[in-house]
Design a protein around this motif. Structure first.
Motif, PDB file in Angstrom:
ATOM      1  N   PRO A 158       0.807  -1.223   0.000  1.00  0.00           N
ATOM      2  CA  PRO A 158       0.000   0.000   0.000  1.00  0.00           C
ATOM      3  C   PRO A 158       0.838   1.271   0.000  1.00  0.00           C
ATOM      4  N   ILE A 159       0.185   2.361  -0.278  1.00  0.00           N
ATOM      5  CA  ILE A 159       0.814   3.678  -0.176  1.00  0.00           C
ATOM      6  C   ILE A 159       1.290   3.864   1.258  1.00  0.00           C
ATOM      7  N   GLY A 160       2.517   4.294   1.395  1.00  0.00           N
ATOM      8  CA  GLY A 160       3.089   4.439   2.730  1.00  0.00           C
ATOM      9  C   GLY A 160       3.731   3.164   3.240  1.00  0.00           C
ATOM     10  N   GLY A 161       3.765   2.135   2.401  1.00  0.00           N
ATOM     11  CA  GLY A 161       4.336   0.855   2.808  1.00  0.00           C
ATOM     12  C   GLY A 161       5.782   0.692   2.414  1.00  0.00           C
ATOM     13  N   ASN A 162       6.634   1.623   2.808  1.00  0.00           N
ATOM     14  CA  ASN A 162       8.081   1.574   2.583  1.00  0.00           C
ATOM     15  C   ASN A 162       8.507   1.863   1.148  1.00  0.00           C
ATOM     16  N   LEU A 163       7.614   2.441   0.341  1.00  0.00           N
ATOM     17  CA  LEU A 163       7.969   2.842  -1.016  1.00  0.00           C
ATOM     18  C   LEU A 163       7.640   4.324  -1.220  1.00  0.00           C
ATOM     19  N   ILE A 164       8.498   5.006  -1.977  1.00  0.00           N
ATOM     20  CA  ILE A 164       8.277   6.423  -2.268  1.00  0.00           C
ATOM     21  C   ILE A 164       7.971   6.618  -3.745  1.00  0.00           C
ATOM     22  N   ASP A 165       8.881   6.205  -4.599  1.00  0.00           N
ATOM     23  CA  ASP A 165       8.698   6.318  -6.046  1.00  0.00           C
ATOM     24  C   ASP A 165       9.166   5.013  -6.689  1.00  0.00           C
ATOM     25  N   PRO A 166       8.374   3.942  -6.573  1.00  0.00           N
ATOM     26  CA  PRO A 166       8.806   2.638  -7.072  1.00  0.00           C
ATOM     27  C   PRO A 166       8.974   2.611  -8.574  1.00  0.00           C
ATOM     28  N   GLN A 167       9.998   1.899  -9.003  1.00  0.00           N
ATOM     29  CA  GLN A 167      10.315   1.782 -10.423  1.00  0.00           C
ATOM     30  C   GLN A 167       9.979   0.368 -10.916  1.00  0.00           C
ATOM     31  N   PHE A 168      10.984  -0.436 -11.130  1.00  0.00           N
ATOM     32  CA  PHE A 168      10.748  -1.797 -11.614  1.00  0.00           C
ATOM     33  C   PHE A 168      10.733  -2.789 -10.456  1.00  0.00           C
ATOM     34  N   LEU A 169      10.249  -3.992 -10.738  1.00  0.00           N
ATOM     35  CA  LEU A 169      10.152  -5.019  -9.708  1.00  0.00           C
ATOM     36  C   LEU A 169      10.492  -6.382 -10.288  1.00  0.00           C
ATOM     37  N   ALA A 170      10.834  -7.310  -9.405  1.00  0.00           N
ATOM     38  CA  ALA A 170      11.177  -8.666  -9.835  1.00  0.00           C
ATOM     39  C   ALA A 170      10.907  -9.629  -8.699  1.00  0.00           C
ATOM     40  N   PHE A 171      10.303 -10.760  -9.033  1.00  0.00           N
ATOM     41  CA  PHE A 171      10.084 -11.808  -8.045  1.00  0.00           C
ATOM     42  C   PHE A 171      11.339 -12.664  -7.962  1.00  0.00           C
ATOM     43  N   GLY A 172      11.835 -12.844  -6.739  1.00  0.00           N
ATOM     44  CA  GLY A 172      13.038 -13.622  -6.531  1.00  0.00           C
ATOM     45  C   GLY A 172      12.736 -15.102  -6.481  1.00  0.00           C
ATOM     46  N   PRO A 173      13.792 -15.915  -6.445  1.00  0.00           N
ATOM     47  CA  PRO A 173      13.594 -17.366  -6.387  1.00  0.00           C
ATOM     48  C   PRO A 173      12.983 -17.773  -5.060  1.00  0.00           C
ATOM     49  N   SER A 174      12.174 -18.833  -5.065  1.00  0.00           N
ATOM     50  CA  SER A 174      11.601 -19.334  -3.818  1.00  0.00           C
ATOM     51  C   SER A 174      12.703 -19.995  -3.009  1.00  0.00           C
ATOM     52  N   LYS A 175      12.548 -19.915  -1.681  1.00  0.00           N
ATOM     53  CA  LYS A 175      13.551 -20.489  -0.792  1.00  0.00           C
ATOM     54  C   LYS A 175      13.221 -21.945  -0.516  1.00  0.00           C
ATOM     55  N   THR A 176      14.242 -22.776  -0.480  1.00  0.00           N
ATOM     56  CA  THR A 176      14.053 -24.197  -0.214  1.00  0.00           C
ATOM     57  C   THR A 176      14.837 -24.593   1.025  1.00  0.00           C
ATOM     58  N   SER A 177      14.156 -25.213   1.969  1.00  0.00           N
ATOM     59  CA  SER A 177      14.840 -25.646   3.179  1.00  0.00           C
ATOM     60  C   SER A 177      15.603 -26.930   2.895  1.00  0.00           C
ATOM     61  N   VAL A 178      16.789 -27.039   3.453  1.00  0.00           N
ATOM     62  CA  VAL A 178      17.655 -28.188   3.227  1.00  0.00           C
ATOM     63  C   VAL A 178      18.098 -28.730   4.574  1.00  0.00           C
ATOM     64  N   PRO A 179      18.215 -30.050   4.739  1.00  0.00           N
ATOM     65  CA  PRO A 179      18.671 -30.611   6.005  1.00  0.00           C
ATOM     66  C   PRO A 179      20.055 -30.102   6.365  1.00  0.00           C
ATOM     67  N   GLU A 180      20.313 -29.919   7.647  1.00  0.00           N
ATOM     68  CA  GLU A 180      21.636 -29.533   8.112  1.00  0.00           C
ATOM     69  C   GLU A 180      22.624 -30.645   7.759  1.00  0.00           C
ATOM     70  N   PRO A 181      23.910 -30.322   7.552  1.00  0.00           N
ATOM     71  CA  PRO A 181      24.906 -31.342   7.222  1.00  0.00           C
ATOM     72  C   PRO A 181      24.944 -32.473   8.244  1.00  0.00           C
ATOM     73  N   SER A 182      24.811 -32.115   9.537  1.00  0.00           N
ATOM     74  CA  SER A 182      24.856 -33.150  10.565  1.00  0.00           C
ATOM     75  C   SER A 182      23.690 -34.119  10.423  1.00  0.00           C
ATOM     76  N   THR A 183      22.520 -33.609  10.056  1.00  0.00           N
ATOM     77  CA  THR A 183      21.353 -34.463   9.868  1.00  0.00           C
ATOM     78  C   THR A 183      21.565 -35.406   8.689  1.00  0.00           C
ATOM     79  N   LEU A 184      22.118 -34.862   7.603  1.00  0.00           N
ATOM     80  CA  LEU A 184      22.385 -35.695   6.434  1.00  0.00           C
ATOM     81  C   LEU A 184      23.401 -36.776   6.760  1.00  0.00           C
ATOM     82  N   LEU A 185      24.410 -36.434   7.580  1.00  0.00           N
ATOM     83  CA  LEU A 185      25.442 -37.397   7.927  1.00  0.00           C
ATOM     84  C   LEU A 185      24.865 -38.553   8.735  1.00  0.00           C
TER      85      LEU A 185
END
Length: 333
Positions: free
Chosen positions: A289-316
């Motif tokens: 929304p207006i006032g939601g941390n943007l003043i004069d927004p330009q371009f935008l891009a959706f980043g890659p989704s995050k994937t959780s991975v087991p800790e190395p110790s768990t895999l071991l």
């Protein structure tokens, strides 16, 4: 009857382990990614990061010395974020998952005077448009950022004058480069050797800015002066309609992207990101929304989704467990 008891036990235990890991959230699970928005504020620009599902503000990406005028954004083949700085004439690179600054991918003296749109091509290299009257597009090595050539020089094209303040750009499904030629009021298409006006200027077309191909395969373009989102046939370039009409909520829209949910997200001059139904164009509300941390927004891009991975110790531990199970001797019963 003989049964391979060791294999049966192994399969059963592996299934249980994987099920438990899934419940515990330890196997790779796709989570909502992030939405990056370039924001300009009187020479003190920023790239802000928001939750791609809720629109909640996460943080502001930082660059040593700050940003001047961030504009075009794109996600590279490796999942990192690339952002131009028009004032600095550089392309910055950030980790696409954490937002951490990696470095200047194209530094000062790299042939950029006022970079705007940018996109990675089918050849893996980075193409960057320069937002000047005698517009041009440079190509850089997609791994090192080294300058390769000027693929579209000033004045080049089948129409008089060539590019005139090129803005957003992207590669289409056909592998060709599409450029919002802002002051010419057209979308130009480059096939590697020729540059033509794919969509033509008209009385209903103003200064074009952002581009996106929609789920229906058509081309969507923001129009700053008309405050609309145009839709064009992606095969012929013919005008279809105003997907988001001038009577809507938009004021001077610049960037647009179709989100993972299939809806259309548009930045506008009121300092927000508005959401529209990706099929009907109906206004769904303000994602940011207006006032939601943007003043004069330009371009935008959706980043890659995050994937959780087991800790190395768990895999071991899991690995040792499976090795032990594999050693169970076969038995007949």
């Amino acid at each position: 009857m003989k049964k391979w008891l060791g294999v049966t036990v192994l399969g059963a235990v592996c299934g249980c382990i994987l099920a438990l890991l899934a419940v515990a959230g330890l196997v790779g699970t796709a989570h909502a990614g992030t939405l990056f928005v370039a924001d300009y504020s009187a020479g003190n620009g920023s790239v802000n990061r928001f939750d791609a599902t809720t629109g909640a503000f996460i943080d502001q990406l930082s660059v040593p010395g700050g940003m001047g005028f961030p504009g075009g954004l794109t996600i590279g083949p490796g999942g990192n974020l690339y952002s131009v700085d028009q004032d600095g004439g550089v392309v910055n690179r950030f980790n696409g998952t954490t937002g951490a600054f990696i470095g200047q991918f194209v530094g000062p003296g790299g042939g950029l005077s006022s970079p705007s749109g940018l996109a990675f091509g089918p050849d893996g290299n980075l193409y960057v448009a320069n937002y000047v009257a005698n517009g041009y597009v440079n190509r850089y090595n997609g791994v090192t950022g080294a300058f390769i050539d000027q693929v579209i020089p000033p004045g080049f094209g089948s129409f008089v004058g060539g590019l005139y303040y090129p803005s957003g750009m992207l590669f289409g499904p056909d592998g060709k480069l599409y450029i919002a030629d802002q002051s010419n009021g057209s979308v130009d298409r480059f096939d590697g050797s020729t540059l033509v006006q794919f969509t033509l200027p008209g009385s209903n077309i103003g200064n074009l800015s952002g581009l996106a191909f929609g789920p229906d395969g058509n081309l969507y373009v923001t129009d700053i002066t008309q405050s609309v989102v145009h839709r064009f046939d992606a095969t012929t370039g013919a005008f279809i309609d105003e997907f988001v009409p001038s009577s809507s909520v938009l004021v001077q829209p610049i960037g647009l992207e179709f989100g993972p949910d299939g809806n259309l997200y548009v930045t506008d001059g009121q300092g927000r990101v508005a959401a529209f139904n990706g099929t009907t164009g109906a206004y769904l509300g303000d994602f940011i929304p207006i006032g939601g941390n943007l003043i004069d927004p330009q371009f935008l891009a959706f980043g890659p989704s995050k994937t959780s991975v087991p800790e190395p110790s768990t895999l071991l531990l899991l690995g040792f467990s499976l090795v032990g199970l594999a050693g169970v001797r076969r038995m007949s019963i």
